[in-house]
Design an enzyme around this catalytic site. Structure first.
Site, PDB file in Angstrom:
ATOM      1  N   TRP A 185      33.160  46.037  28.029  1.00  0.00           N
ATOM      2  CA  TRP A 185      34.222  46.928  28.494  1.00  0.00           C
ATOM      3  C   TRP A 185      35.552  46.339  28.023  1.00  0.00           C
ATOM      4  O   TRP A 185      35.834  45.170  28.261  1.00  0.00           O
ATOM      5  CB  TRP A 185      34.249  47.059  30.023  1.00  0.00           C
ATOM      6  CG  TRP A 185      35.536  47.694  30.471  1.00  0.00           C
ATOM      7  CD1 TRP A 185      35.947  48.973  30.208  1.00  0.00           C
ATOM      8  CD2 TRP A 185      36.614  47.057  31.167  1.00  0.00           C
ATOM      9  NE1 TRP A 185      37.207  49.171  30.723  1.00  0.00           N
ATOM     10  CE2 TRP A 185      37.640  48.021  31.312  1.00  0.00           C
ATOM     11  CE3 TRP A 185      36.806  45.779  31.686  1.00  0.00           C
ATOM     12  CZ2 TRP A 185      38.846  47.735  31.954  1.00  0.00           C
ATOM     13  CZ3 TRP A 185      38.015  45.503  32.326  1.00  0.00           C
ATOM     14  CH2 TRP A 185      39.017  46.468  32.461  1.00  0.00           C
ATOM     15  N   GLU A 224      31.092  50.497  27.930  1.00  0.00           N
ATOM     16  CA  GLU A 224      31.539  51.194  29.149  1.00  0.00           C
ATOM     17  C   GLU A 224      32.768  52.074  28.906  1.00  0.00           C
ATOM     18  O   GLU A 224      33.809  51.606  28.470  1.00  0.00           O
ATOM     19  CB  GLU A 224      31.854  50.144  30.221  1.00  0.00           C
ATOM     20  CG  GLU A 224      32.283  50.728  31.555  1.00  0.00           C
ATOM     21  CD  GLU A 224      32.401  49.667  32.640  1.00  0.00           C
ATOM     22  OE1 GLU A 224      32.202  48.466  32.338  1.00  0.00           O
ATOM     23  OE2 GLU A 224      32.701  50.037  33.782  1.00  0.00           O
ATOM     24  N   LYS A 226      35.831  54.678  30.161  1.00  0.00           N
ATOM     25  CA  LYS A 226      36.754  54.673  31.301  1.00  0.00           C
ATOM     26  C   LYS A 226      37.817  55.757  31.164  1.00  0.00           C
ATOM     27  O   LYS A 226      38.137  56.194  30.067  1.00  0.00           O
ATOM     28  CB  LYS A 226      37.402  53.291  31.409  1.00  0.00           C
ATOM     29  CG  LYS A 226      38.198  53.099  32.678  1.00  0.00           C
ATOM     30  CD  LYS A 226      38.530  51.654  32.946  1.00  0.00           C
ATOM     31  CE  LYS A 226      39.440  51.580  34.164  1.00  0.00           C
ATOM     32  NZ  LYS A 226      39.686  50.241  34.618  1.00  0.00           N
ATOM     33  N   ASP A 257      30.118  53.984  34.850  1.00  0.00           N
ATOM     34  CA  ASP A 257      30.728  53.425  36.058  1.00  0.00           C
ATOM     35  C   ASP A 257      31.194  54.602  36.900  1.00  0.00           C
ATOM     36  O   ASP A 257      31.951  55.456  36.419  1.00  0.00           O
ATOM     37  CB  ASP A 257      31.899  52.512  35.656  1.00  0.00           C
ATOM     38  CG  ASP A 257      32.546  51.827  36.846  1.00  0.00           C
ATOM     39  OD1 ASP A 257      32.895  52.521  37.823  1.00  0.00           O
ATOM     40  OD2 ASP A 257      32.739  50.600  36.793  1.00  0.00           O
ATOM     41  N   HIS A 260      34.892  55.792  36.987  1.00  0.00           N
ATOM     42  CA  HIS A 260      35.615  55.992  35.736  1.00  0.00           C
ATOM     43  C   HIS A 260      35.765  57.435  35.274  1.00  0.00           C
ATOM     44  O   HIS A 260      35.875  57.705  34.084  1.00  0.00           O
ATOM     45  CB  HIS A 260      34.943  55.177  34.627  1.00  0.00           C
ATOM     46  CG  HIS A 260      35.172  53.716  34.771  1.00  0.00           C
ATOM     47  ND1 HIS A 260      34.879  52.801  33.802  1.00  0.00           N
ATOM     48  CD2 HIS A 260      35.711  52.999  35.789  1.00  0.00           C
ATOM     49  CE1 HIS A 260      35.186  51.577  34.205  1.00  0.00           C
ATOM     50  NE2 HIS A 260      35.699  51.678  35.415  1.00  0.00           N
ATOM     51  N   HIS A 284      27.154  51.252  36.681  1.00  0.00           N
ATOM     52  CA  HIS A 284      28.042  50.437  37.497  1.00  0.00           C
ATOM     53  C   HIS A 284      28.294  51.246  38.751  1.00  0.00           C
ATOM     54  O   HIS A 284      29.124  52.154  38.758  1.00  0.00           O
ATOM     55  CB  HIS A 284      29.361  50.163  36.759  1.00  0.00           C
ATOM     56  CG  HIS A 284      29.289  48.991  35.843  1.00  0.00           C
ATOM     57  ND1 HIS A 284      30.397  48.455  35.223  1.00  0.00           N
ATOM     58  CD2 HIS A 284      28.239  48.229  35.456  1.00  0.00           C
ATOM     59  CE1 HIS A 284      30.018  47.417  34.485  1.00  0.00           C
ATOM     60  NE2 HIS A 284      28.716  47.266  34.598  1.00  0.00           N
ATOM     61  N   ASP A 292      40.153  54.590  40.640  1.00  0.00           N
ATOM     62  CA  ASP A 292      39.072  53.631  40.381  1.00  0.00           C
ATOM     63  C   ASP A 292      39.328  52.377  41.216  1.00  0.00           C
ATOM     64  O   ASP A 292      39.572  51.297  40.698  1.00  0.00           O
ATOM     65  CB  ASP A 292      39.064  53.311  38.879  1.00  0.00           C
ATOM     66  CG  ASP A 292      37.943  52.368  38.493  1.00  0.00           C
ATOM     67  OD1 ASP A 292      36.940  52.316  39.219  1.00  0.00           O
ATOM     68  OD2 ASP A 292      38.090  51.675  37.471  1.00  0.00           O
ATOM     69  N   ASP A 294      37.457  50.611  43.222  1.00  0.00           N
ATOM     70  CA  ASP A 294      36.394  49.622  43.381  1.00  0.00           C
ATOM     71  C   ASP A 294      36.180  49.202  44.830  1.00  0.00           C
ATOM     72  O   ASP A 294      36.070  48.019  45.135  1.00  0.00           O
ATOM     73  CB  ASP A 294      36.644  48.419  42.461  1.00  0.00           C
ATOM     74  CG  ASP A 294      36.327  48.751  41.010  1.00  0.00           C
ATOM     75  OD1 ASP A 294      35.176  49.106  40.744  1.00  0.00           O
ATOM     76  OD2 ASP A 294      37.234  48.674  40.160  1.00  0.00           O
ATOM     77  N   ASP A 324      29.460  47.353  40.689  1.00  0.00           N
ATOM     78  CA  ASP A 324      30.763  46.948  40.159  1.00  0.00           C
ATOM     79  C   ASP A 324      31.859  47.378  41.118  1.00  0.00           C
ATOM     80  O   ASP A 324      32.308  48.522  41.080  1.00  0.00           O
ATOM     81  CB  ASP A 324      30.997  47.545  38.764  1.00  0.00           C
ATOM     82  CG  ASP A 324      32.317  47.061  38.174  1.00  0.00           C
ATOM     83  OD1 ASP A 324      32.879  46.097  38.711  1.00  0.00           O
ATOM     84  OD2 ASP A 324      32.783  47.650  37.181  1.00  0.00           O
TER      85      ASP A 324
HETATM   86  C1  RNT Z   1      36.694  48.049  34.813  1.00  0.00           C
HETATM   87  C2  RNT Z   1      35.243  48.137  34.534  1.00  0.00           C
HETATM   88  C3  RNT Z   1      34.538  46.831  34.330  1.00  0.00           C
HETATM   89  C4  RNT Z   1      34.995  45.754  35.249  1.00  0.00           C
HETATM   90  C5  RNT Z   1      34.224  44.472  35.145  1.00  0.00           C
HETATM   91  C6  RNT Z   1      34.935  43.346  35.811  1.00  0.00           C
HETATM   92  O1  RNT Z   1      37.236  49.244  35.167  1.00  0.00           O
HETATM   93  O2  RNT Z   1      34.625  48.857  35.526  1.00  0.00           O
HETATM   94  O3  RNT Z   1      33.172  47.029  34.410  1.00  0.00           O
HETATM   95  O4  RNT Z   1      34.971  46.171  36.564  1.00  0.00           O
HETATM   96  O5  RNT Z   1      33.917  44.209  33.839  1.00  0.00           O
HETATM   97 ZN    ZN Z   2      32.467  48.903  35.539  1.00  0.00          ZN
END
Ligand code: RNT
Ligand code: ZN
Length: 416
Positions: A185, A224, A226, A257, A260, A284, A292, A294, A324
């Protein structure tokens, strides 16, 4: 919970599901076989052991709950604790900045397998398989552009880093006799209006082609996509469209993810399309709250739908499940346990769907019956099946893990 209560509840649940043609024992066995890749970075708020620098790359942790892991030993201790509270045999997902650098500064273009040997040994002792990630954020050369940087010197630095990471992943895969999944990523993008958008995407595709050209049989690479990052709101080089095209044309694993995408998009809806064109998915599993953010994964509609889609597409064997998120505002061990168990609950519910019957209704155009059964399935006694799954695997059942984590906090993390 008492043994008698768990067993009695399970017997009733088993019978209830059996009436719909679902074998709960089989679903439990399947769930036991699905490893969840635990992201090491929830232990320490994505800091790592390279330079103890603030997080960059458009991602952010918030909160300062005490007990953050500060050393490699503390990360290992915390992960080991987490393992004791989870049924199933999970994996550990490392980022390059978590290398065992032995107190020396090792720049990203110098990293090698030797910096991960102690991880490989530790993981083998614990029967834990490793996954890996290159790290292009939190570094003076990160800036806004890494692999997509028109400046050849900076670009080559990151290409070298990522190539080295693939070799490390290959060594991990070889040692554990199971492919190590390495995620790439990069945060590359820009804060404001970008005119020559195609150019950076061309560069990113070229850089990735160069990186992925090396044949490494014990690892699998995934990339990945985003939507945006903080401070990089207007343009993301590695967008969904970019990586859909890239993965489809190069036969590369797509990392999905759940944080994202646009907040109103249904991420699960992408699964059945991606699966037609990319070899596998890396998930993820996260929880975006308005962005995003998390947050810790929970059993919500988004996560449930994601796994239902995968099971409905007969594609569990083509999905690698990883977490993630990084919440620094609550007990971090608890964050892992909540998120992993929530993910398992969602997978279990997907496995317990009366799929054959639903598909049959659909085939025969029975719209009312299909919707009715989908609604009824929501209130089937899946909780009793999940409790039994944990009981069978000798880990705390129900909310029992709360006291366990409180104890670990008193004994360990509160003293940091
Ligand atoms: C960031 C991505 C990525 C990170 C990690 C730390 O938006 O989701 O996967 O969270 O690599
Ligand atoms: Zn991620």
């Amino acid at each position: 919970m008492t043994e008698a209560l768990i067993l009695k509840s399970y017997e009733i649940a088993k019978e209830r599901y059996a009436r719909l043609g679902i074998d709960t024992d089989k679903a439990i066995e399947q769930l036991e076989q699905i490893p969840i890749s635990l992201h090491c970075w929830q232990t320490d708020d994505v800091v790592g052991f390279e330079r103890n620098q603030a997080l960059s790359g458009g991602i952010q942790t918030t909160g300062n709950y005490p007990g953050r892991a500060r050393t490699i030993d503390e990360v290992r201790q915390d992960i080991a604790k987490v393992q004791t509270l989870l049924a199933g045999n999970h994996r550990l997902n490392l980022h390059e900045i978590y290398g065992d650098f032995g107190g020396k500064f090792v720049d990203r273009d110098q990293v090698g397998v030797e910096h991960f040997q102690s991880w490989i040994d530790w993981a083998a002792e614990r029967n834990l398989k490793l996954d890996f990630n290159s790290t292009s954020f939190s570094h003076p050369k990160s800036g806004d552009l890494t692999l997509a940087n028109p400046d050849k010197e900076i670009r080559d630095f990151w290409i070298e880093h990522t190539k080295r990471c693939r070799r490390i992943a290959d060594a991990m895969g070889k040692a554990q006799n199971d492919p190590c999944i390495m995620n790439i990523w990069v945060h590359d993008g820009s804060k404001d209006l970008t005119v020559y958008r195609k150019r950076y995407r061309e560069i990113l595709a070229q850089s990735l082609d160069e990186i992925l050209a090396e044949d490494l049989p014990h690892m699998k690479s995934c990339v990945e996509a985003k939507l945006f990052g903080i401070g990089l709101e207007s343009y993301t080089v590695g967008s969904m469209d970019f990586f859909e095209g890239y993965c489809a044309s190069r036969n590369v694993i797509y990392t999905l993810d759940t944080g994202h995408y646009e907040p109103t998009e249904n991420v699960s809806d992408k699964v059945a399309s991606l699966l037609l064109f990319v070899p596998e998915l890396m998930l993820h599993v996260s929880r975006p709250v308005r962005w995003d953010s998390d947050h810790v994964t929970i059993m919500n509609d988004q996560t449930l739908d994601l796994f239902k889609e995968i099971v409905r597409a007969d594609a569990l064997h083509r999905a690698h499940v990883g977490l993630d998120y990084f919440d620094a505002s609550i007990n971090r061990i608890g964050a892992y346990v909540i998120g992993t168990r929530a993910t398992q609950k969602c997978i279990l519910q997907a496995l317990l769907e009366p799929l054959a019957k639903l598909r049959d209704y659909e085939d025969r155009g029975c719209g009312f019956q299909r919707l009715a059964l989908l609604e009824e399935a929501k209130s089937l006694p899946f909780g009793a099946v999940f409790d039994y799954f944990n009981y069978k695997n000798n880990v705390p059942v129900g909310e029992e893990f709360i006291a366990d984590i409180e104890q670990y906090e008193r004994d360990v993390t509160s003293k940091r």
